[in-house]
Design an enzyme around this catalytic site. Structure first.
Site, mmCIF file in Angstrom:
data_model
loop_
_atom_site.group_PDB
_atom_site.id
_atom_site.type_symbol
_atom_site.label_atom_id
_atom_site.label_comp_id
_atom_site.label_asym_id
_atom_site.label_seq_id
_atom_site.Cartn_x
_atom_site.Cartn_y
_atom_site.Cartn_z
ATOM 1 N N ARG A 83 1.510 1.401 -5.965
ATOM 2 C CA ARG A 83 1.701 0.464 -4.843
ATOM 3 C C ARG A 83 0.408 -0.262 -4.493
ATOM 4 O O ARG A 83 0.401 -1.213 -3.725
ATOM 5 C CB ARG A 83 2.231 1.209 -3.627
ATOM 6 N N LYS B 188 2.782 -2.922 -7.391
ATOM 7 C CA LYS B 188 4.144 -2.855 -7.931
ATOM 8 C C LYS B 188 5.105 -3.727 -7.129
ATOM 9 O O LYS B 188 6.026 -4.308 -7.692
ATOM 10 C CB LYS B 188 4.638 -1.415 -7.910
ATOM 11 N N ASN C 19 0.773 0.086 6.102
ATOM 12 C CA ASN C 19 1.217 -0.769 5.002
ATOM 13 C C ASN C 19 1.876 -1.987 5.632
ATOM 14 O O ASN C 19 2.787 -1.849 6.442
ATOM 15 C CB ASN C 19 2.226 -0.020 4.105
ATOM 16 N N GLY C 20 1.387 -3.187 5.275
ATOM 17 C CA GLY C 20 1.976 -4.407 5.829
ATOM 18 C C GLY C 20 0.874 -5.366 6.248
ATOM 19 O O GLY C 20 -0.276 -5.224 5.859
ATOM 20 N N LYS D 100 4.306 -10.984 -18.857
ATOM 21 C CA LYS D 100 3.974 -9.631 -19.344
ATOM 22 C C LYS D 100 2.601 -9.635 -19.981
ATOM 23 O O LYS D 100 1.766 -8.775 -19.725
ATOM 24 C CB LYS D 100 5.010 -9.166 -20.382
ATOM 25 N N GLU E 276 9.013 -14.837 -19.273
ATOM 26 C CA GLU E 276 8.779 -13.403 -19.045
ATOM 27 C C GLU E 276 7.758 -12.876 -20.041
ATOM 28 O O GLU E 276 6.887 -12.081 -19.681
ATOM 29 C CB GLU E 276 10.107 -12.645 -19.163
ATOM 30 N N CYS F 246 0.859 -1.187 0.000
ATOM 31 C CA CYS F 246 0.000 0.000 0.000
ATOM 32 C C CYS F 246 0.891 1.231 0.000
ATOM 33 O O CYS F 246 2.100 1.147 0.167
ATOM 34 C CB CYS F 246 -0.863 0.023 1.260
ATOM 35 N N HIS G 81 4.930 -33.620 -23.916
ATOM 36 C CA HIS G 81 4.698 -34.530 -22.778
ATOM 37 C C HIS G 81 3.404 -34.206 -22.052
ATOM 38 O O HIS G 81 3.268 -34.445 -20.861
ATOM 39 C CB HIS G 81 5.902 -34.458 -21.819
ATOM 40 N N TRP H 233 -3.773 -1.851 -1.375
ATOM 41 C CA TRP H 233 -3.833 -3.132 -2.062
ATOM 42 C C TRP H 233 -4.291 -4.114 -1.008
ATOM 43 O O TRP H 233 -3.596 -4.377 -0.044
ATOM 44 C CB TRP H 233 -2.456 -3.518 -2.604
ATOM 45 N N GLU I 260 -0.327 -10.433 -17.317
ATOM 46 C CA GLU I 260 -0.562 -9.514 -16.189
ATOM 47 C C GLU I 260 -1.183 -8.192 -16.645
ATOM 48 O O GLU I 260 -1.827 -7.512 -15.853
ATOM 49 C CB GLU I 260 0.690 -9.270 -15.370
HETATM 50 C C1 AGP Z 1 6.488 -8.076 -13.056
HETATM 51 O O1 AGP Z 1 5.991 -7.385 -14.192
HETATM 52 C C2 AGP Z 1 5.510 -8.119 -11.927
HETATM 53 N N1 AGP Z 1 5.080 -6.815 -11.592
HETATM 54 C C3 AGP Z 1 5.995 -8.923 -10.753
HETATM 55 O O2 AGP Z 1 6.135 -10.254 -11.199
HETATM 56 C C4 AGP Z 1 7.336 -8.502 -10.109
HETATM 57 O O3 AGP Z 1 8.392 -8.789 -10.987
HETATM 58 C C5 AGP Z 1 7.517 -9.313 -8.822
HETATM 59 O O4 AGP Z 1 6.465 -9.001 -7.946
HETATM 60 C C6 AGP Z 1 8.861 -9.054 -8.128
HETATM 61 O O5 AGP Z 1 8.915 -7.715 -7.714
HETATM 62 P P1 AGP Z 1 10.357 -7.145 -7.235
HETATM 63 O O6 AGP Z 1 11.283 -7.238 -8.419
HETATM 64 O O7 AGP Z 1 10.094 -5.733 -6.803
HETATM 65 O O8 AGP Z 1 10.833 -8.016 -6.104
#
Ligand code: AGP
Length: 603
Positions: free
Chosen positions: A27, A598, A99-100, A479, A475, A2, A498, A73, A482
């Site tokens: 965030r 994020k 936050n937490g 991308k 990756e 958050c 398989h 969040w 998400e």
């Molecule tokens: C990547 O596009 C995502 N937002 C997510 O997988 C991110 O890479 C992951 O949460 C790790 O975050 P960090 O690199 O800040 O540890």
């Protein structure tokens, strides 16, 4: 995670709080709220949805010189106005933003209920505000100290008390919290991005520390309440602008910033034909003593680790493994003082990665952090740190930080290798060409746009590749899913037959990442297998190999002057652009995808 912001000073707090919440929305953006305090007491406005919804609810007359704000969040309790922060205590004495995660919130809640307290929300944060009210005996700082000591889990809290209108109290454990001087007063926030153009200096709270902030000064205290002095940090002028500029989305801006991010990252550590890490400088003996390398991360950072695993083995012939951070703690990986555990994290705040770091340290392993955010929790806790120089990354979907993580990992693989003439000749020409290579890949815009047109109505997309092509396909799949919300799966090309190939039917889109020449023929076989079952194949390949891909329905071909081990830097940009344009065509919220944040600062 958050976003928290607070201001106390001579000016109206409301514009600072709302602007700061916009900056912190990356965030988390399920809901948002602000609390203001003046002689008449505390008033709170909060709304479900994005900060813009809150902004519409804040009327002209709603102003004060002290206030706190929050963008959420959700962890405990669904996204709703009731569960939004700030949370007031029962008698309106305290307002709290947090936050937490409070891991013992159920126990505290049940004890408080026995003392006659009731709860309006399903959040763990409301437990903090009620506990403060219960513990209050006239000194708000002593009350916060006592309350923080009884909380388990992670928290960054900013608190205001009805009887102290010009004061903000802070406490911190595991989640980031910063106190900054600026604009005729003081700010508190989760990330300097919230007001970086308004502050001159800032202080990072460490775990257990408390702060009492007024418009004229900030006082800091240790966990046992003793006054402490803290060293200020200063915003570097080179801090990348956190505005979108002319770009429609932060993600596109950050994709286009990759050449510069790579250039800044490489030039920070490549000096006179060698790789030098100022904050990772083991002796020759210590370096030679390393017998295993564990690369540990989450999400895209894990995909960088997966790719780098191949490179370490090829360049340094050291036994190297890649681990998902949230699994690492259960794998009972054998660690020793000769193990090097590398934690990769853009934010440096990801709870799973931080937990893995602490486990590695407890097992006696050497720990190295590769992070993008300076002075983040993971950077501060690791034995060594190497910063990527990607600049502030706002879009939830990482791009420039990911490619810079790759670059640092490649440099680290070289650094740990025997650095023979042969390795040097294979490594340096290509590593130095990466910024130009990334620049060139940006010209794939049109191809990516065409591919997006072909993919935009898909329900499922499969990504395949081998070796580093597979790591890159992981990756690419992340991308795409998400930000476009299309279900995607990445599969080792050799593994498809398989089982998963049973899902391939007429028109199923398959993205074949076939950039490496040394294993191209094997991936070509997988392409033929899926084509034989009706798949629609889009190939991500190089100019050198594209002529062999006549079976494919669409080919995105790029540079081919680099060696196989550097091909991930060729394919990353087209895959990022393809996801961006697919999400755009689907009308998705590209910078703030649903359900995501994020950095995930909860386990
Ligand atoms: C990547 O596009 C995502 N937002 C997510 O997988 C991110 O890479 C992951 O949460 C790790 O975050 P960090 O690199 O800040 O540890």
């Amino acid at each position: 995670m958050c976003g928290i912001i607070g201001y106390t000073g001579k000016n109206n707090a409301v514009p600072y709080l709302l602007q700061g919440l916009h900056k912190l929305e990356y965030r988390g953006y399920d809901s948002a709220g602000i609390a203001l305090i003046d002689e008449s007491g505390i008033s709170v406005i909060k709304r479900k949805g994005k900060v813009s919804v809150l902004e519409e609810a804040v009327t002209e007359g709603f102003s004060a010189t002290t206030g706190i704000g929050h963008t959420r969040w959700a962890t405990h309790g669904e996204p709703s106005q009731l569960n939004a922060h700030p949370h007031l205590s029962e008698n309106g004495m305290f307002a709290v933003v947090h936050n937490g995660i409070i891991e013992n919130c159920d126990k505290i809640k049940s004890d408080l209920r026995k003392d006659g307290y009731s709860f309006l929300s399903d959040t763990d944060t409301e437990v903090i505000s009620q506990l403060l009210e219960k513990n209050y005996k006239g000194d708000p700082l002593a009350c916060l100290k006592e309350t923080a000591a009884s909380l388990e889990g992670s928290f960054a809290v900013a608190v205001i008390h009805r009887d102290f209108p010009g004061t903000i109290l802070c406490a911190k454990k595991s989640s980031p919290l910063i106190v900054a001087r600026g604009e005729e007063g003081f700010f508190v926030f989760s990330d300097t991005l919230a007001a970086q153009n308004r502050i001159s200096s800032y202080y990072l709270l460490s775990d257990g520390e408390l702060a009492l902030v007024t418009k004229d000064k900030a006082d800091f205290f240790s966990e046992d309440g003793k006054p402490i002095s803290k060293v200020p940090h200063y915003i570097s002028s080179s801090t990348a602008s956190s505005d979108k500029g002319d770009f429609p989305h932060y993600m596109l801006k950050e994709i286009y910033e990759q050449p510069k991010a790579l250039k800044d990252t490489l030039s920070a550590y490549i000096k006179d034909g060698d790789v030098i890490f100022p904050n990772f400088n083991p002796t020759e003996k210590e370096l030679k003593a390393i017998d295993r390398i564990h690369l540990v991360a989450c999400g895209s950072a894990y995909h960088a680790a997966l790719c780098a695993k191949y490179i370490f083995t090829q360049l340094s012939s050291l036994d190297t493994s890649a681990h998902i951070a949230s699994e690492f703690r259960y794998e009972k990986t054998v660690l020793s003082k000769n193990s090097l555990v590398v934690i990769i994290s853009q934010s440096g705040e990801t709870a799973d990665s931080l937990a893995a770091l602490l486990l590695a340290k407890a097992e006696g392993a050497k720990t190295l952090a590769i992070v993008n955010v300076k002075n983040s929790a993971i950077a501060l806790k690791a034995d060594y740190v190497i910063y990527t120089q990607a600049g502030a990354e706002i879009s939830v979907a990482t791009t420039k930080a990911y490619i810079c993580q790759l670059a640092v990992l490649y440099m680290l693989a070289y650094f740990i290798s025997d650095k023979t003439e042969y390795i040097h000749s294979r490594f340096f020409p290509d590593i130095l060409s990466l910024p130009r290579l990334a620049e060139k890949e940006l010209s794939q815009n049109e191809n990516a746009l065409s591919a997006a047109e072909l993919l935009k109505n898909s329900e499922h997309i499969y990504f395949i590749g081998r070796n580093t092509d597979y790591a890159l396909s992981m990756e690419g799949a992340l991308k795409m899913k998400e930000i476009s919300y299309i279900h995607c799966e990445a599969y080792p090309a050799g593994e498809l037959k398989h089982g998963t190939i049973s899902l391939i039917e007429k028109g199923t889109p398959v993205i074949a990442v076939c950039l490496r020449e040394d294993i191209f023929k094997k991936t070509l076989s997988a392409i033929k297998e899926v084509k034989a079952r009706g798949a629609y194949v889009i190939a991500i390949t190089t100019d050198k190999l594209k002529s062999n891909l006549t079976d494919c329905d669409f080919v995105i071909a790029s540079g081919s002057e680099q060696s196989d081990i550097f091909t991930p830097f060729v394919g990353a940009v087209p895959l990022q652009l393809m996801s961006y344009y697919t999400a755009l065509k689907r009308g998705c919220d590209i910078d703030k995808p649903r359900n995501l944040a994020k950095s995930v600062t909860v386990e």
